[in-house]
Design a protein around this motif. Sequence first.
Motif, PDB file in Angstrom:
ATOM      1  N   HIS A  18     -17.916  44.114   4.486  1.00 39.90           N
ATOM      2  CA  HIS A  18     -18.346  44.752   5.440  1.00 39.90           C
ATOM      3  C   HIS A  18     -17.818  44.568   6.850  1.00 39.90           C
TER       4      HIS A  18
ATOM      5  N   VAL B  84     -14.416  46.479   7.235  1.00 39.93           N
ATOM      6  CA  VAL B  84     -14.433  48.011   7.322  1.00 39.93           C
ATOM      7  C   VAL B  84     -14.488  48.411   8.716  1.00 39.93           C
ATOM      8  N   GLY B  85     -14.975  47.790   9.745  1.00 36.08           N
ATOM      9  CA  GLY B  85     -14.821  48.180  11.088  1.00 36.08           C
ATOM     10  C   GLY B  85     -13.635  48.031  11.723  1.00 36.08           C
TER      11      GLY B  85
ATOM     12  N   ARG C  87      -9.459  50.845   4.651  1.00 34.19           N
ATOM     13  CA  ARG C  87     -10.834  50.901   4.900  1.00 34.19           C
ATOM     14  C   ARG C  87     -11.604  51.256   3.714  1.00 34.19           C
TER      15      ARG C  87
ATOM     16  N   VAL D  63     -14.813  49.794   1.741  1.00 36.40           N
ATOM     17  CA  VAL D  63     -16.047  50.408   1.616  1.00 36.40           C
ATOM     18  C   VAL D  63     -16.271  50.153   0.086  1.00 36.40           C
TER      19      VAL D  63
ATOM     20  N   LEU E 142     -17.259  47.119  -1.074  1.00 37.39           N
ATOM     21  CA  LEU E 142     -18.544  46.624  -0.620  1.00 37.39           C
ATOM     22  C   LEU E 142     -19.909  47.338  -1.477  1.00 37.39           C
ATOM     23  N   VAL E 143     -19.398  48.377  -1.983  1.00 36.80           N
ATOM     24  CA  VAL E 143     -20.228  49.291  -2.832  1.00 36.80           C
ATOM     25  C   VAL E 143     -20.132  48.484  -4.321  1.00 36.80           C
TER      26      VAL E 143
ATOM     27  N   LEU F 130     -29.234  46.076   3.837  1.00 37.27           N
ATOM     28  CA  LEU F 130     -28.181  46.289   4.577  1.00 37.27           C
ATOM     29  C   LEU F 130     -27.195  45.301   3.910  1.00 37.27           C
ATOM     30  N   PRO F 131     -26.398  45.782   3.034  1.00 42.36           N
ATOM     31  CA  PRO F 131     -25.534  44.878   2.126  1.00 42.36           C
ATOM     32  C   PRO F 131     -24.402  44.446   3.054  1.00 42.36           C
TER      33      PRO F 131
ATOM     34  N   GLU G 244     -31.741  51.292  11.951  1.00 42.07           N
ATOM     35  CA  GLU G 244     -30.551  50.688  12.343  1.00 42.07           C
ATOM     36  C   GLU G 244     -29.759  51.780  12.999  1.00 42.07           C
TER      37      GLU G 244
ATOM     38  N   CYS H 236     -18.495  57.027   6.896  1.00 41.55           N
ATOM     39  CA  CYS H 236     -17.720  55.799   7.259  1.00 41.55           C
ATOM     40  C   CYS H 236     -16.355  55.875   7.549  1.00 41.55           C
TER      41      CYS H 236
ATOM     42  N   ALA I 198     -18.799  52.276  11.494  1.00 41.92           N
ATOM     43  CA  ALA I 198     -18.273  52.151  10.074  1.00 41.92           C
ATOM     44  C   ALA I 198     -19.038  51.111   9.364  1.00 41.92           C
ATOM     45  N   PRO I 199     -19.103  50.068   9.720  1.00 40.43           N
ATOM     46  CA  PRO I 199     -19.623  49.158   8.836  1.00 40.43           C
ATOM     47  C   PRO I 199     -21.165  49.311   8.573  1.00 40.43           C
ATOM     48  N   LEU I 200     -21.865  49.748   9.498  1.00 41.67           N
ATOM     49  CA  LEU I 200     -23.101  50.310   9.165  1.00 41.67           C
ATOM     50  C   LEU I 200     -23.380  51.357   7.871  1.00 41.67           C
TER      51      LEU I 200
ATOM     52  N   ALA J 224     -20.937  51.967   5.853  1.00 38.00           N
ATOM     53  CA  ALA J 224     -20.638  51.451   4.502  1.00 38.00           C
ATOM     54  C   ALA J 224     -21.586  50.658   3.999  1.00 38.00           C
ATOM     55  N   SER J 225     -22.372  50.031   4.765  1.00 37.30           N
ATOM     56  CA  SER J 225     -23.559  49.293   4.043  1.00 37.30           C
ATOM     57  C   SER J 225     -24.786  49.956   3.568  1.00 37.30           C
ATOM     58  N   LEU J 226     -24.770  51.191   4.331  1.00 36.88           N
ATOM     59  CA  LEU J 226     -25.721  52.239   3.781  1.00 36.88           C
ATOM     60  C   LEU J 226     -25.255  52.724   2.700  1.00 36.88           C
ATOM     61  N   CYS J 227     -24.007  53.080   2.502  1.00 37.07           N
ATOM     62  CA  CYS J 227     -23.369  53.610   1.361  1.00 37.07           C
ATOM     63  C   CYS J 227     -23.685  52.707   0.062  1.00 37.07           C
TER      64      CYS J 227
END
Lengths: 152, 203
Positions: free
Chosen positions: A106, A109-110, A117, A121, A124-125, A149-150, B95, B168, B176-178, B180-183
Amino acid sequence: MTAEDPAVVALSSMLAAAHAAVYATATAGGVLAPLGAAAGPARELARVAHNDHRTLRDSLVAALRARGATPPAALAAYRLPVEPAGVAGSLDLLARVEDRSAVAAHDAVGVLTGADRELAVDALVAMTLRGQRARLAAGTPPGSAVPALPGS
Amino acid sequence: MPTAAGPGPSRRAFLAVLPLAGTGGLLLAGMSGCTTSTGGASTSRVTPADVTAAGAAHTRETALIEAYDSAIDQHPGLAETLRAIRAQHAEHARELVAQGLPEAATATATAAGTPATTGAPAGAGLRSSPAVGTPPPAGSDTPETRATTLSALAELERTTAAAHRTGCLAAGAGLAPLLASLCAAESAHAELVAALGAPGAAG
């Protein structure tokens, strides 16, 4: 290290988590191995998780090498967040491993862009799905099997 | 980095140190410190483009919330699980609002059963229009309609996850991280809901 490239730091952080996950999933698999047919589903989860984290590890090593960075090596052993005792303990460990790896992915990703990236991602999935499967196998109610919010 | 604003640093450092023993732990703790403390972009975390992207993601979450509301009404036996997932979508919407969306665009984000205020045809494909005057068999709670509803929810979760992923990859570092989290969360919901609807699954 000289002035640290944030992408290298992020990829290295993911790799460190992947190394730990490879160790932890192997440990869980070892605990589950002699437990007979009842442990079959958990064993399969451990096997898949182990293979997936190894694959991710190799991808991260490649991404770091592509940047001219030295990938951090695995440690000989890791302190586990929970000692896997039996099927329940092993599933608990498998779920926690994914939670921890997810934090690194997570955050990465930023920092990362482009293909790196995407790697983060998609990792993370995959971590989130494996964590959910481990929790469901442990009997967690479906509505609580995944964090809202994983990785965050 | 700007991604770790908020309650991140201390918890992240804690999490990073734990799985490691000896000097490796120190190494990773050091790296984590760098990761969370180099927040150079201390101005605005979210660019205008990201606000637009967050708005689009918010519209997707609203569509999911509506779809779950409809499903909960129709299938009381599934309500417990569906409400838990709906609550996560409401959290996702909040969020996204926290990313700097204008209040007006998001007023109904967490209200139950309220239609979206945005003009987009959110979730239009999922909701069946109630036929006037005829008893709608699609509105009843049978194993068949349950399976149909869950299959539609799973599909909406999947398409939403894919859209969050696309968003993302195009987003700035703040958003982007948010996304990614939602995905990731929607991907898990899709798998969960599809399993609930699978033959032999316990309702």
